[in-house]
Design a protein around this motif. Structure first.
Motif, PDB file in Angstrom:
ATOM      1  N   SER A 192     -44.592  20.050 -22.914  1.00 17.38           N
ATOM      2  CA  SER A 192     -44.811  21.470 -23.155  1.00 17.38           C
ATOM      3  C   SER A 192     -45.635  21.745 -24.406  1.00 17.38           C
ATOM      4  N   LYS A 193     -45.606  20.846 -25.384  1.00 16.00           N
ATOM      5  CA  LYS A 193     -46.312  21.019 -26.659  1.00 16.00           C
ATOM      6  C   LYS A 193     -45.857  22.271 -27.402  1.00 16.00           C
ATOM      7  N   CYS A 194     -44.596  22.635 -27.228  1.00 19.02           N
ATOM      8  CA  CYS A 194     -44.032  23.730 -28.006  1.00 19.02           C
ATOM      9  C   CYS A 194     -43.641  23.209 -29.388  1.00 19.02           C
ATOM     10  N   GLY A 195     -43.370  24.116 -30.289  1.00 17.60           N
ATOM     11  CA  GLY A 195     -42.899  23.701 -31.594  1.00 17.60           C
ATOM     12  C   GLY A 195     -44.011  23.247 -32.521  1.00 17.60           C
ATOM     13  N   ASP A 196     -43.649  22.426 -33.485  1.00  6.77           N
ATOM     14  CA  ASP A 196     -44.547  22.029 -34.566  1.00  6.77           C
ATOM     15  C   ASP A 196     -45.492  20.925 -34.104  1.00  6.77           C
ATOM     16  N   GLY A 197     -46.786  21.244 -34.049  1.00  6.84           N
ATOM     17  CA  GLY A 197     -47.768  20.266 -33.598  1.00  6.84           C
ATOM     18  C   GLY A 197     -47.968  19.130 -34.583  1.00  6.84           C
ATOM     19  N   ALA A 198     -47.869  19.408 -35.888  1.00  7.75           N
ATOM     20  CA  ALA A 198     -48.050  18.354 -36.882  1.00  7.75           C
ATOM     21  C   ALA A 198     -46.948  17.301 -36.779  1.00  7.75           C
ATOM     22  N   MET A 199     -45.705  17.750 -36.589  1.00 10.12           N
ATOM     23  CA  MET A 199     -44.603  16.803 -36.450  1.00 10.12           C
ATOM     24  C   MET A 199     -44.754  15.997 -35.171  1.00 10.12           C
ATOM     25  N   ARG A 200     -45.217  16.651 -34.124  1.00  5.53           N
ATOM     26  CA  ARG A 200     -45.433  15.943 -32.858  1.00  5.53           C
ATOM     27  C   ARG A 200     -46.493  14.853 -33.034  1.00  5.53           C
ATOM     28  N   GLY A 201     -47.540  15.164 -33.780  1.00  3.66           N
ATOM     29  CA  GLY A 201     -48.570  14.169 -34.042  1.00  3.66           C
ATOM     30  C   GLY A 201     -48.053  13.004 -34.869  1.00  3.66           C
ATOM     31  N   LEU A 202     -47.216  13.294 -35.866  1.00  5.23           N
ATOM     32  CA  LEU A 202     -46.648  12.225 -36.682  1.00  5.23           C
ATOM     33  C   LEU A 202     -45.742  11.314 -35.862  1.00  5.23           C
ATOM     34  N   LEU A 203     -44.975  11.901 -34.957  1.00  5.92           N
ATOM     35  CA  LEU A 203     -44.111  11.081 -34.097  1.00  5.92           C
ATOM     36  C   LEU A 203     -44.935  10.219 -33.158  1.00  5.92           C
ATOM     37  N   PHE A 204     -46.050  10.769 -32.659  1.00  2.00           N
ATOM     38  CA  PHE A 204     -46.926   9.975 -31.787  1.00  2.00           C
ATOM     39  C   PHE A 204     -47.519   8.810 -32.570  1.00  2.00           C
ATOM     40  N   GLU A 205     -47.898   9.045 -33.830  1.00  2.26           N
ATOM     41  CA  GLU A 205     -48.418   7.963 -34.661  1.00  2.26           C
ATOM     42  C   GLU A 205     -47.352   6.903 -34.909  1.00  2.26           C
ATOM     43  N   ALA A 206     -46.115   7.352 -35.141  1.00  2.00           N
ATOM     44  CA  ALA A 206     -45.029   6.395 -35.349  1.00  2.00           C
ATOM     45  C   ALA A 206     -44.801   5.547 -34.104  1.00  2.00           C
ATOM     46  N   ALA A 207     -44.861   6.187 -32.939  1.00  2.00           N
ATOM     47  CA  ALA A 207     -44.686   5.446 -31.691  1.00  2.00           C
ATOM     48  C   ALA A 207     -45.830   4.467 -31.473  1.00  2.00           C
ATOM     49  N   SER A 208     -47.059   4.888 -31.759  1.00  2.00           N
ATOM     50  CA  SER A 208     -48.208   3.989 -31.613  1.00  2.00           C
ATOM     51  C   SER A 208     -48.089   2.799 -32.548  1.00  2.00           C
ATOM     52  N   CYS A 209     -47.656   3.066 -33.787  1.00  2.00           N
ATOM     53  CA  CYS A 209     -47.462   1.979 -34.751  1.00  2.00           C
ATOM     54  C   CYS A 209     -46.382   1.015 -34.277  1.00  2.00           C
ATOM     55  N   LEU A 210     -45.312   1.553 -33.701  1.00  2.00           N
ATOM     56  CA  LEU A 210     -44.232   0.700 -33.205  1.00  2.00           C
ATOM     57  C   LEU A 210     -44.727  -0.215 -32.098  1.00  2.00           C
ATOM     58  N   ILE A 211     -45.507   0.331 -31.160  1.00  2.00           N
ATOM     59  CA  ILE A 211     -45.943  -0.453 -30.004  1.00  2.00           C
ATOM     60  C   ILE A 211     -46.992  -1.486 -30.392  1.00  2.00           C
ATOM     61  N   ARG A 212     -47.921  -1.105 -31.287  1.00  2.00           N
ATOM     62  CA  ARG A 212     -49.090  -1.951 -31.534  1.00  2.00           C
ATOM     63  C   ARG A 212     -49.035  -2.752 -32.825  1.00  2.00           C
ATOM     64  N   GLN A 213     -48.347  -2.261 -33.845  1.00  2.00           N
ATOM     65  CA  GLN A 213     -48.463  -2.883 -35.156  1.00  2.00           C
ATOM     66  C   GLN A 213     -47.182  -3.534 -35.654  1.00  2.00           C
ATOM     67  N   VAL A 214     -46.037  -2.948 -35.359  1.00  2.00           N
ATOM     68  CA  VAL A 214     -44.784  -3.521 -35.859  1.00  2.00           C
ATOM     69  C   VAL A 214     -44.567  -4.898 -35.236  1.00  2.00           C
ATOM     70  N   LYS A 215     -44.423  -5.909 -36.085  1.00  2.00           N
ATOM     71  CA  LYS A 215     -44.278  -7.278 -35.596  1.00  2.00           C
ATOM     72  C   LYS A 215     -42.826  -7.631 -35.282  1.00  2.00           C
ATOM     73  N   ARG A 216     -41.926  -7.080 -36.067  1.00  2.00           N
ATOM     74  CA  ARG A 216     -40.523  -7.411 -35.873  1.00  2.00           C
ATOM     75  C   ARG A 216     -39.987  -6.702 -34.633  1.00  2.00           C
ATOM     76  N   PHE A 217     -39.409  -7.492 -33.734  1.00  2.00           N
ATOM     77  CA  PHE A 217     -38.924  -6.910 -32.491  1.00  2.00           C
ATOM     78  C   PHE A 217     -37.536  -6.306 -32.662  1.00  2.00           C
ATOM     79  N   SER A 218     -37.288  -5.317 -31.829  1.00  2.00           N
ATOM     80  CA  SER A 218     -36.003  -4.626 -31.794  1.00  2.00           C
ATOM     81  C   SER A 218     -35.827  -4.095 -30.379  1.00  2.00           C
ATOM     82  N   PRO A 219     -34.625  -3.642 -30.020  1.00  2.00           N
ATOM     83  CA  PRO A 219     -34.463  -3.045 -28.687  1.00  2.00           C
ATOM     84  C   PRO A 219     -35.396  -1.865 -28.461  1.00  2.00           C
ATOM     85  N   LEU A 220     -35.677  -1.080 -29.508  1.00  2.00           N
ATOM     86  CA  LEU A 220     -36.584   0.059 -29.370  1.00  2.00           C
ATOM     87  C   LEU A 220     -37.999  -0.401 -29.060  1.00  2.00           C
TER      88      LEU A 220
END
Length: 346
Positions: free
Chosen positions: A272-300
């Motif tokens: 829906s893209k409701c709410g705060d767009g800046a926070m949504r962008g930061l969360l997307f960056e965090a998710a991208s970093c988790l998938i592509r850059q974080v080396k240590r594995f976790s269940p997430l």
């Protein structure tokens, strides 16, 4: 008899309308656009409304806090939803809008808006100032690059240095080739240096606040979440208790799919893209970093990587962003750190 009031707020004055419990208008008027002016308007007429309603806007946070301190039963409501009802009137004016808001107060047909605390707004102001300085620096660099290309000068990359001295060195060298470019370089080098220094100072201030904030330290134990993400989430949510379910934060941030159901038609669209767009962008960056850059594995990370393999990176990143938001709210409520475990078999 009980009275209900509606406030239509503008920058200089506030239109006020008071109605009785049966819907009849009791009083109308205008007061200065400040909490003391509103309180004085009611005091001069010896009116004590049971509920005062005003819609969200530029002055709504300041007015709400001020009226609350003065003991007025004020409630800030969602302006978007209120507008849909008020726009049904044939004639629109401040007086008519105040009357409509007073009727909302009488019937209770409104959606209240959460007013953040002053500490939360201070955090948002700090993070917003840092982001604005970084954007100004990027705009300045992009403008200079475009100007110099007109003269066949192509600037190279600047690396990761915070002060970006390489950019100023290249600009100074370009200024040696032409008197006009020299004048441009003299002004822009000083401005660029000041922007870089200011952005660096605010970046250190943000990291210092995150390091000293116990909740931010807890949120930064989640893979992919840094100081800016943690403080932005704390400032936006403000009070974790206002979410009865942790999963509600996904819809609050606009990370849940839109749904349209009518008769035999039933489909789910994009988020829906409701709410705060800046926070949504930061969360997307965090998710991208988790998938592509974080080396240590976790269940997430295991869940996110497997989802990216099945559905593609973008959809997996959005879903992971929503999951990180829910996890952050969960840690805020439970007051526990994220527990890293050995990676499950993929």
């Amino acid at each position: 008899m009980e009275y209900y009031a509606g406030l239509d707020v503008s920058l200089k004055e506030i239109s006020i309308c008071v109605v009785a419990g049966d819907g009849k208008t009791i009083a109308r008027g205008v007061s200065p656009a400040d909490p003391e002016g509103v309180a004085g308007w009611f005091r001069n007429r010896d009116l004590r409304p049971r509920r005062i309603v005003h819609d969200s806007g530029m002055l709504s946070i300041w007015l709400q806090r001020g009226m609350t301190r003065l003991g007025l039963p004020a409630t800030c409501i969602d302006a978007r939803k209120a507008h849909k009802s008020l726009s049904a009137r044939l004639n629109e004016s401040d007086v008519a809008d105040a009357e409509g808001l007073a009727q909302f107060a009488r019937t209770g047909w409104f959606t209240p808006v959460h007013i953040r605390s002053e500490d939360a707004d201070r955090l948002r102001s700090l993070i917003g100032a840092r982001e604005r300085l970084i954007r100004l620096r990027k705009d300045l660099e992009g403008h200079i690059r475009g100007v110099l290309k007109t003269f066949g000068i192509r600037m190279t990359g600047m690396g990761q240095g915070r002060q970006r001295q390489a950019f100023r060195d290249q600009l100074a060298k370009a200024g040696e080739t032409d008197p006009v470019l020299r004048a441009i370089a003299d002004g822009f080098i000083a401005a660029h240096a000041a922007l870089c220094q200011a952005a660096d100072d605010l970046d250190k201030a943000v990291k210092g606040r995150a390091k000293a904030h116990p909740v931010a330290r807890r949120l930064m134990t989640i893979p992919g979440v840094g100081p800016v993400n943690a403080l932005s989430f704390i400032a936006l949510v403000d009070d974790p208790g206002r979410f009865s379910r942790t999963s509600d934060v996904g819809a609050f941030l606009g990370l849940t799919p839109k749904r349209h159901q009518s008769g035999e038609v039933d489909w789910s669209g994009r988020v829906s893209k409701c709410g705060d767009g800046a926070m949504r962008g930061l969360l997307f960056e965090a998710a991208s970093c988790l998938i592509r850059q974080v080396k240590r594995f976790s269940p997430l990370k295991s869940w996110a990587v497997l989802l990216a393999g099945r559905r593609g990176f973008r959809k997996a990143a959005v879903a992971t962003a929503r999951k990180i938001a829910v996890l952050m709210l969960t840690l805020c409520k439970s007051e526990t750190d994220y527990e890293w475990t050995k990676e499950a078999t993929s």
